[in-house]
Design a protein around this motif. Structure first.
Motif, mmCIF file in Angstrom:
data_model
loop_
_atom_site.group_PDB
_atom_site.id
_atom_site.type_symbol
_atom_site.label_atom_id
_atom_site.label_comp_id
_atom_site.label_asym_id
_atom_site.label_seq_id
_atom_site.Cartn_x
_atom_site.Cartn_y
_atom_site.Cartn_z
ATOM 1 N N GLY A 1 4.867 18.075 -4.102
ATOM 2 C CA GLY A 1 4.295 18.311 -5.420
ATOM 3 C C GLY A 1 3.711 17.030 -5.985
ATOM 4 N N LEU A 2 2.579 17.149 -6.689
ATOM 5 C CA LEU A 2 1.936 15.954 -7.234
ATOM 6 C C LEU A 2 2.817 15.255 -8.260
ATOM 7 N N SER A 3 3.677 16.001 -8.933
ATOM 8 C CA SER A 3 4.572 15.368 -9.913
ATOM 9 C C SER A 3 5.558 14.429 -9.230
ATOM 10 N N ARG A 4 5.965 14.734 -8.011
ATOM 11 C CA ARG A 4 6.857 13.827 -7.266
ATOM 12 C C ARG A 4 6.076 12.649 -6.686
ATOM 13 N N ILE A 5 4.830 12.876 -6.312
ATOM 14 C CA ILE A 5 3.998 11.758 -5.873
ATOM 15 C C ILE A 5 3.881 10.734 -6.995
ATOM 16 N N LYS A 6 3.665 11.218 -8.211
ATOM 17 C CA LYS A 6 3.563 10.315 -9.360
ATOM 18 C C LYS A 6 4.867 9.527 -9.554
ATOM 19 N N THR A 7 6.001 10.210 -9.456
ATOM 20 C CA THR A 7 7.289 9.522 -9.586
ATOM 21 C C THR A 7 7.432 8.444 -8.521
ATOM 22 N N ALA A 8 7.081 8.773 -7.287
ATOM 23 C CA ALA A 8 7.198 7.794 -6.206
ATOM 24 C C ALA A 8 6.261 6.613 -6.421
ATOM 25 N N PHE A 9 5.020 6.890 -6.815
ATOM 26 C CA PHE A 9 4.081 5.802 -7.105
ATOM 27 C C PHE A 9 4.661 4.865 -8.173
ATOM 28 N N ILE B 1 0.864 -1.180 0.000
ATOM 29 C CA ILE B 1 0.000 0.000 0.000
ATOM 30 C C ILE B 1 0.900 1.229 0.000
ATOM 31 N N ALA B 2 0.714 2.116 -0.955
ATOM 32 C CA ALA B 2 1.371 3.421 -0.963
ATOM 33 C C ALA B 2 0.339 4.452 -0.513
ATOM 34 N N TYR B 3 0.691 5.242 0.493
ATOM 35 C CA TYR B 3 -0.307 6.073 1.176
ATOM 36 C C TYR B 3 0.159 7.525 1.273
ATOM 37 N N VAL B 4 -0.721 8.443 0.847
ATOM 38 C CA VAL B 4 -0.529 9.871 1.059
ATOM 39 C C VAL B 4 -1.771 10.417 1.744
ATOM 40 N N ASN B 5 -1.624 11.532 2.414
ATOM 41 C CA ASN B 5 -2.790 12.153 3.066
ATOM 42 C C ASN B 5 -2.549 13.647 3.237
ATOM 43 N N ASP B 6 -3.638 14.387 3.345
ATOM 44 C CA ASP B 6 -3.593 15.824 3.655
ATOM 45 C C ASP B 6 -2.700 16.599 2.680
ATOM 46 N N ILE B 7 -2.943 16.420 1.395
ATOM 47 C CA ILE B 7 -2.191 17.165 0.376
ATOM 48 C C ILE B 7 -2.524 18.655 0.422
ATOM 49 N N HIS B 8 -3.745 18.993 0.791
ATOM 50 C CA HIS B 8 -4.186 20.384 0.956
ATOM 51 C C HIS B 8 -3.879 21.256 -0.264
ATOM 52 N N ALA B 9 -4.199 20.730 -1.445
ATOM 53 C CA ALA B 9 -4.132 21.488 -2.697
ATOM 54 C C ALA B 9 -2.747 22.051 -2.989
ATOM 55 N N GLN B 10 -1.706 21.411 -2.463
ATOM 56 C CA GLN B 10 -0.334 21.819 -2.762
ATOM 57 C C GLN B 10 0.132 21.073 -4.007
ATOM 58 N N LEU B 11 -0.146 21.649 -5.160
ATOM 59 C CA LEU B 11 0.154 20.972 -6.412
ATOM 60 C C LEU B 11 1.642 20.924 -6.720
ATOM 61 N N GLU B 12 2.372 21.966 -6.338
ATOM 62 C CA GLU B 12 3.753 22.113 -6.793
ATOM 63 C C GLU B 12 4.758 21.829 -5.679
ATOM 64 N N PRO B 13 6.020 21.579 -6.072
ATOM 65 C CA PRO B 13 7.072 21.441 -5.065
ATOM 66 C C PRO B 13 7.190 22.698 -4.216
ATOM 67 N N HIS B 14 7.710 22.539 -3.009
ATOM 68 C CA HIS B 14 7.793 23.634 -2.057
ATOM 69 C C HIS B 14 8.901 23.334 -1.051
ATOM 70 N N PRO B 15 9.350 24.347 -0.316
ATOM 71 C CA PRO B 15 10.287 24.071 0.770
ATOM 72 C C PRO B 15 9.603 23.211 1.835
ATOM 73 N N GLU B 16 10.341 22.300 2.413
ATOM 74 C CA GLU B 16 9.781 21.441 3.460
ATOM 75 C C GLU B 16 10.810 21.267 4.574
#
Length: 565
Positions: A79-87, A43-58
């Motif tokens: 960023g959703l583009s990195r989520i896709k890469t990880a998936f 299972i690959a799990y993400v939560n609470d993305i809160h409409a953060q589409l792009e990369p950001h400082p973390e």
């Protein structure tokens, strides 16, 4: 028939069938390759993305490798583009992979608010998510809009406790059964029953929410196989959006849950929390982290399991070009507004602290000044990734405050303030998870100083309050200001009840912050923390604590260097 009613009918008709949707095949080949006869799934799990589409400082503070981390642990991430890469990378090594989202996906940014969540649809549909649940902010744009968005997704939303208020029928599918590599997996969704009070009531109008009483019957049905096409499930996954503390309590109460995927509190569980046979995990927020759970199942039982929390940092996870292109297209109409500069900061602005943070000190002080009050108060919001030193934009402002609130000003006595703070402490530090409510502690302006003992009994935690360096006077009336939301009692400011001479200003939380930056840019400091707990470190990254003794829970890190002070 309303859109809510139509969806309720569809969910009610579909629920008893328990959809069978294979996610991967080659089960026999998998069994043959494993001498122990176990079948593998992940299972690959993400939560609470809160409409953060792009990369950001973390900010990453996990000290599993030893040491105390400082600002050197700030990384470009998410960023959703990195989520896709990880998936996709996980799918290469784990062909039997379920992709799950724990909710609060469409709210939390300017473009999210300006499009009522619409900007998120194409990007999340490109991720290959299999199942998701509605979070507490899923109703941010109204119940009908939630239903409309759910119909545009290419994966189902699951929730066993959200009902159409008019018909009394389920608004979403309560659960699904899917077969993964020959293993029958049951997934149940559960959304915070407190949504009508945590969020302004108008947001969820048209929906009703039931409590955990709906869960055990559903679990028993799936695990026994009674009336279930295909028989009992081998693995029961409960996906909750109620927060980590409440999820742990739920795991202690329910029978038959193998995995509990928690969300809402943005907690980072680098190690699973184990209660009996149940593993409880949560995967941070903002798309900056992803949890991976590997299961081995033999003869209908889990015989091995492993959990890893991945940090989706730029150096490890490049952006997926196709998803990045979709995001660019969706954000193009909003770029000018997002990038409008409202000021500058020379310090990091973040809110990763249960008690106080640089960002929230700034917001509370801005509210106080804009309303010409003695004390400013702001919500203990959890959303918004850090803002780096440099230009501050309207996009940053909407990340911090996705809903501009009119400012309300009025009077409250020192005695009212004492009652208010005792209530706030109970909301955040109660020994009873059922009494935990909302976000982190309220944020006062920096001229108020509050000393307290979070481990003391309810109603006895407050030690001392000062305002402008002077002890709080119980009989004196103080002028206080905060943002107000629709549906709030007229005489209530923040959660201070029965205030006097209350009036609503023309200004909002947004205009207050913008004026603050106009007057002070570049912001060079945000003051010291106005909240001090005598039994905990000043910088407390997690709410998952042992409130009885005032100590950190097993696995929780010790004092951290403050970030941005």
């Amino acid at each position: 028939m309303s859109s809510l009613q139509r969806l309720a009918v569809r969910a009610t008709l579909a629920a008893p069938l328990l959809f069978a949707a294979p996610v991967a095949s080659a089960a026999d080949a998998d069994a043959e390759s494993n001498p122990d006869g176990a079948r593998r799934l992940s299972i690959a799990y993400v939560n609470d993305i809160h409409a953060q589409l792009e990369p950001h400082p973390e900010l990453f503070w996990n000290a599993a490798g030893g040491g105390t981390y400082t600002n050197e642990r700030v990384r470009d991430a998410g960023g959703l583009s990195r989520i896709k890469t990880a998936f996709d990378r996980l799918a290469e090594s784990r062909p039997h992979l379920l992709r799950i989202d724990g909710g609060d996906t469409f709210q939390g940014s300017g473009p999210g608010a300006w499009t009522e969540g619409g900007v998120m649809v194409r990007p999340v549909n490109a991720l290959g998510i299999h199942y998701a649940i509605p979070g507490n902010w899923a109703v941010a744009y109204g119940a009908d809009r939630l239903v409309e968005l759910s119909k545009r997704l290419n994966y189902p939303l699951l929730s066993a406790n959200i009902y159409d208020e008019a018909t009394g029928e389920l608004a979403f599918e309560p659960y699904r059964v899917t077969e993964v590599n020959g293993v029958r997996v049951g997934l149940i969704g559960f959304t915070d029953p407190d949504v009508p009070t945590r969020q302004p009531p108008y947001m969820s109008r048209g929906l009703s929410f039931r409590g955990q009483d709906v869960l055990q019957p559903a679990i028993d049905k799936l695990t026994s196989g009674e009336g279930v096409e295909g028989g009992p499930v081998d693995v029961l996954v409960l996906i909750t959006h109620i927060g980590l503390m409440k999820s742990v309590e739920l795991a202690e109460t329910l029978r038959g849950v193998d995995v509990l995927l928690s969300s809402d509190t943005h907690e980072r569980t680098y190690e699973p929390i184990v209660r009996g046979e149940t593993w409880i995990v949560e995967a941070g927020a903002f798309g900056s982290l992803m949890g991976v759970l590997d299961l081995s199942v033999r003869d209908g039982r889990i015989v091995d399991r492993r959990w890893e929390l991945l940090e989706l940092r730029a150096e490890d996870y490049p952006e997926d070009p196709a998803v990045k292109a979709i995001i660019e297209e969706e954000l193009a109409p909003h770029r000018d507004r997002m990038e409008r500069q409202i000021g500058r900061t020379e310090v990091w602005l973040e809110r990763y602290n249960v008690m106080s943070s640089p960002l929230d000190r700034l917001i509370a002080d801005a509210i106080r000044e804009e309303a010409d009050a003695e004390i400013g108060l702001s919500n203990g919001y959890r959303f918004a990734p850090p803002t780096a030193p440099g230009p501050v934009t309207e996009g940053d402002l909407w990340n911090w405050l996705p809903t501009p609130l009119p400012l309300k000003l009025g009077g409250a006595t020192g005695a009212q303030f004492k009652a208010y703070w005792e209530s706030e402490f109970e909301n955040v530090f109660s020994a009873d998870p059922d009494r935990l409510f909302g976000g982190w502690l309220a944020r006062p302006s920096t001229n108020m100083h509050v000393d307290f003992n979070s481990a003391a009994p309810a109603g006895e935690r407050l030690i001392e309050i000062t305002v402008d360096g002077e002890p709080l006077e119980e009989d004196r009336v103080y002028q206080i200001a905060a943002g107000t939301r629709d549906g709030q009692p007229e005489d209530q400011i923040h959660r201070v009840k029965q205030c006097r001479n209350v009036r609503t200003k023309d200004a909002t939380t947004h205009t207050a912050v913008e004026r603050y930056f106009r007057d002070r840019s570049p912001v060079q400091e945000t003051g010291d923390s106005p909240l001090h707990c005598v039994v905990r470190p000043d910088v407390l990254r997690s709410q998952f604590l042992n409130p009885q003794v005032g100590a950190l829970a097993d696995g929780e890190q010790g004092p951290e260097q403050d970030f941005g002070r």
